[in-house]
Design a protein around this motif. Structure first.
Motif, short mmCIF file in Angstrom:
data_model
loop_
_atom_site.label_atom_id
_atom_site.label_comp_id
_atom_site.label_asym_id
_atom_site.label_seq_id
_atom_site.Cartn_x
_atom_site.Cartn_y
_atom_site.Cartn_z
N GLY A 122 15.81 -10.12 -2.02
CA GLY A 122 16.13 -11.16 -1.04
C GLY A 122 14.91 -11.76 -0.38
O GLY A 122 15.04 -12.52 0.58
N LYS A 123 13.73 -11.43 -0.87
CA LYS A 123 12.50 -11.97 -0.30
C LYS A 123 11.69 -12.61 -1.41
O LYS A 123 11.88 -12.32 -2.60
CB LYS A 123 11.67 -10.88 0.38
CG LYS A 123 12.41 -10.08 1.45
CD LYS A 123 11.52 -8.97 2.00
CE LYS A 123 12.22 -8.19 3.12
NZ LYS A 123 13.32 -7.36 2.61
N HIS A 124 10.73 -13.47 -1.04
CA HIS A 124 9.83 -14.09 -2.02
C HIS A 124 8.61 -13.21 -2.22
O HIS A 124 7.48 -13.68 -2.21
CB HIS A 124 9.41 -15.48 -1.55
CG HIS A 124 10.52 -16.48 -1.48
ND1 HIS A 124 11.23 -16.87 -2.59
CD2 HIS A 124 11.04 -17.16 -0.43
CE1 HIS A 124 12.15 -17.75 -2.23
NE2 HIS A 124 12.07 -17.94 -0.93
N LEU A 125 8.82 -11.90 -2.41
CA LEU A 125 7.73 -10.95 -2.45
C LEU A 125 7.70 -10.20 -3.77
O LEU A 125 8.74 -9.94 -4.38
CB LEU A 125 7.83 -9.95 -1.30
CG LEU A 125 7.74 -10.52 0.12
CD1 LEU A 125 7.91 -9.41 1.14
CD2 LEU A 125 6.43 -11.25 0.33
N ASP A 126 6.49 -9.87 -4.20
CA ASP A 126 6.24 -8.96 -5.31
C ASP A 126 5.19 -7.96 -4.87
O ASP A 126 4.51 -8.17 -3.84
CB ASP A 126 5.74 -9.72 -6.56
CG ASP A 126 6.86 -10.49 -7.24
OD1 ASP A 126 7.93 -9.90 -7.42
OD2 ASP A 126 6.64 -11.67 -7.58
N ALA A 127 5.02 -6.89 -5.63
CA ALA A 127 4.05 -5.87 -5.27
C ALA A 127 3.40 -5.32 -6.52
O ALA A 127 4.05 -5.20 -7.58
CB ALA A 127 4.71 -4.76 -4.47
N THR A 128 2.13 -5.01 -6.43
CA THR A 128 1.40 -4.30 -7.48
C THR A 128 0.61 -3.18 -6.83
O THR A 128 0.20 -3.30 -5.66
CB THR A 128 0.42 -5.24 -8.22
OG1 THR A 128 -0.51 -5.78 -7.28
CG2 THR A 128 1.15 -6.36 -8.92
N ASN A 129 0.41 -2.10 -7.55
CA ASN A 129 -0.38 -1.01 -7.00
C ASN A 129 -1.29 -0.45 -8.08
O ASN A 129 -1.09 -0.66 -9.27
CB ASN A 129 0.50 0.08 -6.40
CG ASN A 129 1.46 0.67 -7.40
OD1 ASN A 129 1.46 0.30 -8.57
ND2 ASN A 129 2.28 1.61 -6.96
N SER A 130 -2.34 0.22 -7.63
CA SER A 130 -3.32 0.85 -8.50
C SER A 130 -3.90 2.03 -7.75
O SER A 130 -3.45 2.39 -6.65
CB SER A 130 -4.41 -0.15 -8.88
OG SER A 130 -5.15 -0.52 -7.73
N THR A 131 -4.92 2.64 -8.35
CA THR A 131 -5.56 3.77 -7.67
C THR A 131 -6.33 3.33 -6.45
O THR A 131 -6.68 4.16 -5.61
CB THR A 131 -6.50 4.49 -8.65
OG1 THR A 131 -7.46 3.54 -9.15
CG2 THR A 131 -5.72 5.08 -9.82
N SER A 132 -6.60 2.02 -6.33
CA SER A 132 -7.34 1.52 -5.15
C SER A 132 -6.42 1.22 -3.99
O SER A 132 -6.88 1.07 -2.85
CB SER A 132 -8.11 0.25 -5.52
OG SER A 132 -9.02 0.51 -6.55
N GLY A 133 -5.13 1.06 -4.24
CA GLY A 133 -4.21 0.75 -3.17
C GLY A 133 -3.04 -0.06 -3.67
O GLY A 133 -2.66 0.01 -4.84
N MET A 134 -2.48 -0.88 -2.78
CA MET A 134 -1.28 -1.67 -3.10
C MET A 134 -1.45 -3.07 -2.53
O MET A 134 -2.03 -3.25 -1.47
CB MET A 134 -0.03 -1.01 -2.53
CG MET A 134 1.25 -1.84 -2.68
SD MET A 134 2.69 -1.05 -1.97
CE MET A 134 2.96 0.24 -3.18
N SER A 135 -0.92 -4.07 -3.26
CA SER A 135 -0.92 -5.46 -2.79
C SER A 135 0.51 -5.96 -2.80
O SER A 135 1.20 -5.88 -3.83
CB SER A 135 -1.81 -6.33 -3.68
OG SER A 135 -1.78 -7.67 -3.22
#
Length: 920
Positions: free
Chosen positions: A693-706
């Motif tokens: 329900g939001k215009h959001l996506d997420a990616t993560n790695s060993t450095s953190g999350m965006s």
């Protein structure tokens, strides 16, 4: 005897009186006597006989005749015609009526008198010069062009109320003011007697009088104002070269007093073209400069597009060698000068393009050098080796856009549409335009700035024979892998590109295309309903150009005053916008008869009030190791808040005031500080439900999350609060630190760096044993923020003393308990290590019952009593717990030195307590 006379007289009055058939008379107004021609005389044939031969009366018949006739001599019959009152020529100039004469009858009684026939009387009223001339206007105005001699600049006119031509006519005019370069004739025409100069004198004021033909002068002089204008130059007047625009003010008229001076020539039509030149801003105008992927999501574009010109990164390194055009307000623009090109990796290239796909890009391109320029390739898919077949490509040739699509052989080996050509001015106008090619084979449609264009030429070709040769997709040139000694790039592109994407399997809708290229700034017209019906106007799709046409000069002038500039961005790009106005004037029978100079002005967009994005929340957390290991882990940002404020001036005192504003964010990055995450034992996660329900996506790695996407601050808050950190092997973990930053407009505005530290408690069972013996309010050990007024020093001392006594009791009870148990050395060592971590953390624990009992035993009642006497000990630590700190201290320097001494004493005692631990 009288009776006999009467009888005898009756027989003697035989004749009627006689008068002339008509009379003409003249009377001067405001007098009584009428001069008659002939004179008024009545005759009677009975003249020798008394009474019968005498005239006794003249009678007038007519309506409202202001005259009367009287008998002057009865015997001679003479009479007089006179006015009964003043006669006014201005009311009536002539009178006509009938008159009759009566004799005296047969006797002295006047009985049986006889009357004459009716005679016509015409009376003319002579005028008297009683009125002065009066001017018809109270003030006369005129304007002249400098350096020109006029036969007549203007005409003044006076009139007179007198009734006669002699006195009512104006026979002469005169200029009363002396020493003026003007003259006036007897008809009131004023002319200049010398060439006037605008620089010498810009206006004249003169007085004029008038004379009637009786030489009576006007009662009041009239003023005449004559303005001198410079030599007429056709052009726009009433405009400013600079128009300031304040962000957030909506639509602002550009030229509210603009009007066109045509020097009085007869016009048949006017055409005005206004251009807002914003090519220096981003991709041609002030857009919300979010990433192309975010814009596609905002506009509802279909997913699955491949970005062929992404920002360079370790995973998208094929654009690293290209030249980026910086300084464009975060728009990612690549500039090609005929020497750069890039091979798109095979794993990125969209495979199996079906009969439906879309190619889209922003492009800025100018004319190619030379008469027959070479092809300039934007996008090309060709054989990687052996041969040089082009499977599909998009290129420019002589300012024509060409899309090539060669299909593979199928069951129908026939000619098929292969090249689609468009000839448009936009391709070589050196301006930014948004191009979308929708392929629904065999139909191909081009959209430029949201407007549809069908190809003017479609050529057929044979399909390509199927082969096992790999293909190479390139940007900025075409790859020539075969038929040459060394594979190389060819047909380089000259221009700028941005946001080049391919979406296989689907075509883009008109609504999405319009949304993707929509401009946030442009020209506008206020009050369309108030425009004249003959006015025609037309905007280009980006509203950067406006054409206004009309036949009437006043209507065009009115329309131009309503032209406005509008910028709907919340935080627009500040700076100059060039404004250019060109005008074509047509006369009857001529295409262009009047040369109107162009207008060049600027719209200055003022810097917006920049938002200050602030992230707040708990920056130090303490969690048990078991909580980190259990699913889903801990939520480090559960108490996070994001706010944004701007400085706004106060309307009254002009003092800056802080005002909270709501706007979007486009990404928030969580970065791990220190060692990167170990994928074998720990992770940052966000549940998929947090993004629904939001215009959001997420990616993560060993450095953190965006977390990225254009959405509200509230939605970002909700998503960040559901981010979880999990470590399923926390035995060696003592703490984890994270840094959180958020952005608006691709980093144009960034938040503060919010640092969060998570301390990890091991052996949670020990903590439970510590908490269980104290069912009372644990706040007296945690020293929270006191509600209401701050407690007095005495209260603090009492609380500290009670806390110390309770600690001693707890330690004593626990010592008795532990003497009956055997603890291994390894366990005691393990319990000794976390103590250091506790003391570094912000956890408010008075004492750990699992700590070395020997150290606790060393604390005597005397020490606790001494502790109670230290009233100013604000930074005292008991078993690693920090007491509440005082923010406001009014002590003088001596008191501060005493405090420091007391704190040193307490630290020394604590250190002795730690080092006196005994192993049982």
């Amino acid at each position: 005897m009288g009776y006999i006379s009467s009888n005898s007289g009756r027989g003697l009055n035989k004749h009627k009186p006689w008068i002339e058939a008509s009379y003409h008379g003249v009377i001067t107004e405001n007098t009584e006597t009428v001069l008659l021609d002939p004179p008024l005389v009545a005759l009677d044939k009975d003249v020798a006989i008394p009474y019968a031969g005498e005239i006794c009366a003249f009678k007038i018949s007519g309506q409202d005749v202001p005259f009367e006739a009287v008998v002057l001599n009865r015997s001679s019959g003479e009479g007089l015609l006179r006015a009964r009152g003043p006669v006014d020529c201005e009311n009536q100039k002539e009178y006509t009526f009938m008159i009759q004469a009566y004799d005296c009858g047969a006797g002295p009684g006047g009985a049986d008198w006889k009357k004459s026939h009716k005679a016509v009387v015409h009376i003319q009223v002579d005028d008297v010069n009683e009125f002065c001339p009066v001017f018809r206007e109270p003030l006369y105005k005129a304007s002249v062009i400098e350096g020109k001699i006029y036969d007549s600049i203007l005409q003044v006119e006076a009139w007179d109320q007198d009734c006669s031509p002699q006195y009512s006519q104006i026979c002469n005019y005169d200029i009363v003011t002396a020493g003026t370069p003007f003259a006036i004739d007897r008809n009131g025409n004023i002319r200049n007697t010398e060439r006037l100069s605008y620089d010498r004198q810009q206006s004249y004021k003169i007085l004029v009088t008038a004379f009637d033909c009786g030489q009576k002068t006007a009662k009041e002089h009239v003023a005449v104002h004559i303005d001198v204008k410079p030599v007429c130059k056709a052009g726009w007047q009433g405009w400013n070269k600079r128009v300031d625009y304040e962000p957030g003010t909506g639509s602002k008229p550009l030229f509210p007093k603009l009007h066109l001076e045509t020097c009085g020539g007869p016009l048949s039509g006017i055409k005005v073209v206004l251009e807002l030149q914003t090519s220096h801003i981003g991709k041609g105008c002030d857009r919300e400069t979010y990433s192309e992927k975010s814009l596609q999501k905002l506009c509802g574009a279909a997913s699955g597009s491949t970005d062929l010109l992404p920002a360079p990164s370790p995973s998208t390194n094929w654009t690293a060698s290209l030249v980026t055009d910086s300084g464009r307000d975060s728009d990612l623009i690549y500039r090609f000068d005929g020497q750069q090109a890039a091979n798109v990796p095979d794993h990125v290239v969209p495979q199996n393009l079906t009969d439906q796909f879309t190619i889209a890009t922003w492009m800025k391109h100018g004319p190619s050098p030379g008469l027959r320029a070479e092809k300039e390739t934007l996008l090309c898919n060709s054989d990687k080796t052996e041969m040089n077949r082009h499977h599909y490509s998009l290129y420019i040739h002589n300012c024509r856009l060409v899309f090539l699509l060669r299909r593979d052989f199928s069951q129908l080996d026939t000619f098929r549409p292969a090249e689609f050509h468009w000839k448009l001015e936009q391709i070589c106008d050196k301006e930014w335009h948004y191009y979308v090619i929708n392929v629904e084979f065999p139909a191909v449609t081009l959209f430029v700035d949201g407007v549809t264009y069908e190809p003017y030429l479609v050529t057929d070709d044979w399909p390509i024979h199927a082969s096992k040769i790999d293909t190479q997709l390139t940007v900025g040139a075409c790859w020539q892998g075969g038929e040459v000694a060394t594979p190389r790039f060819t047909q380089y592109f000259h221009g700028s590109l941005s946001g080049l994407t391919i979406r296989p399997g689907r075509i883009e809708t008109q609504k999405v295309i319009s949304c993707l290229q929509a401009c946030k700034e442009g020209l506008d017209i206020n009050s369309l309903e108030s425009l004249a019906k003959d006015i025609k106007f037309h905007f280009n799709p980006a509203q950067s150009m406006l054409v206004v046409e009309g036949e009437d000069l006043d209507s065009v002038n009115t329309a131009m005053t309503k032209v406005s500039y509008i910028n709907s961005r919340q935080f627009p790009t500040p700076g100059l916008r060039q404004l250019h106005i060109s005008t074509t004037v047509s006369c009857f029978g001529e295409d262009a008869c009047l040369s109107v100079p162009d207008i060049k002005a600027v719209v200055v967009v003022q810097p917006p009030s920049e938002p200050r994005i602030t992230i707040t929340g708990s920056d130090r957390l303490v969690r048990a190791a078991v909580e980190l290991g259990a699913s889903p882990g801990m939520a480090p940002f559960k108490e996070l808040y994001i706010t944004s404020t701007v400085m706004k001036g106060d309307g009254f005192a002009h003092r800056p005031a802080v005002m909270e504003v709501m706007h979007n964010l486009d990404y928030c990055d969580i970065l791990v500080i220190g060692n990167e995450l170990n994928p074998q034992s720990e992770s940052l996660q966000i549940p998929h439900s947090a993004l629904l329900g939001k215009h959001l996506d997420a990616t993560n790695s060993t450095s953190g999350m965006s977390i990225y996407g254009v959405d509200s601050m509230a939605h970002y808050e909700q998503a960040l609060r559901q981010v979880s950190y999990r470590n399923w092997r926390p035995a060696t973990l003592t703490e984890r630190r994270f840094r959180l930053t958020c952005s608006e407009l691709n980093g144009r505005y960034t938040s503060n760096e919010f640092i969060l530290e998570v301390s990890v408690i091991h052996h949670a069972k020990s903590a439970e044993q510590y908490h269980n013996p104290i069912p009372a309010n644990p706040q007296m050990f945690l020293f929270p923020s006191w509600p209401g007024p701050a407690p007095s020093a005495a209260t603090v001392v009492i609380v500290v003393c009670i806390a110390a006594l309770v600690v001693i009791v707890v330690i004593g009870v626990y010592r008795i308990h532990t003497t009956h148990q055997e603890g291994c050395k390894q366990e005691e060592d393990g319990a000794r290590e976390p103590e250091l971590d506790w003391e570094k953390s912000a956890l408010n624990i008075t004492v750990n019952p699992m700590e070395n009992v020997g150290g606790a035993q060393a604390l005597s009642e005397e020490a606790s009593g001494e502790l109670c006497r230290e009233e100013e000990e604000d930074e005292e630590h008991v078993g690693g717990m920090a007491s509440a700190e005082s923010d406001n201290s009014d002590d003088d320097d001596e008191e501060e030195e005493e405090d420091e001494g007391e704190i040193e004493t307490a630290k020394e005692k604590k250190l002795k307590w730690r080092t006196s631990s005994t192993t049982y």
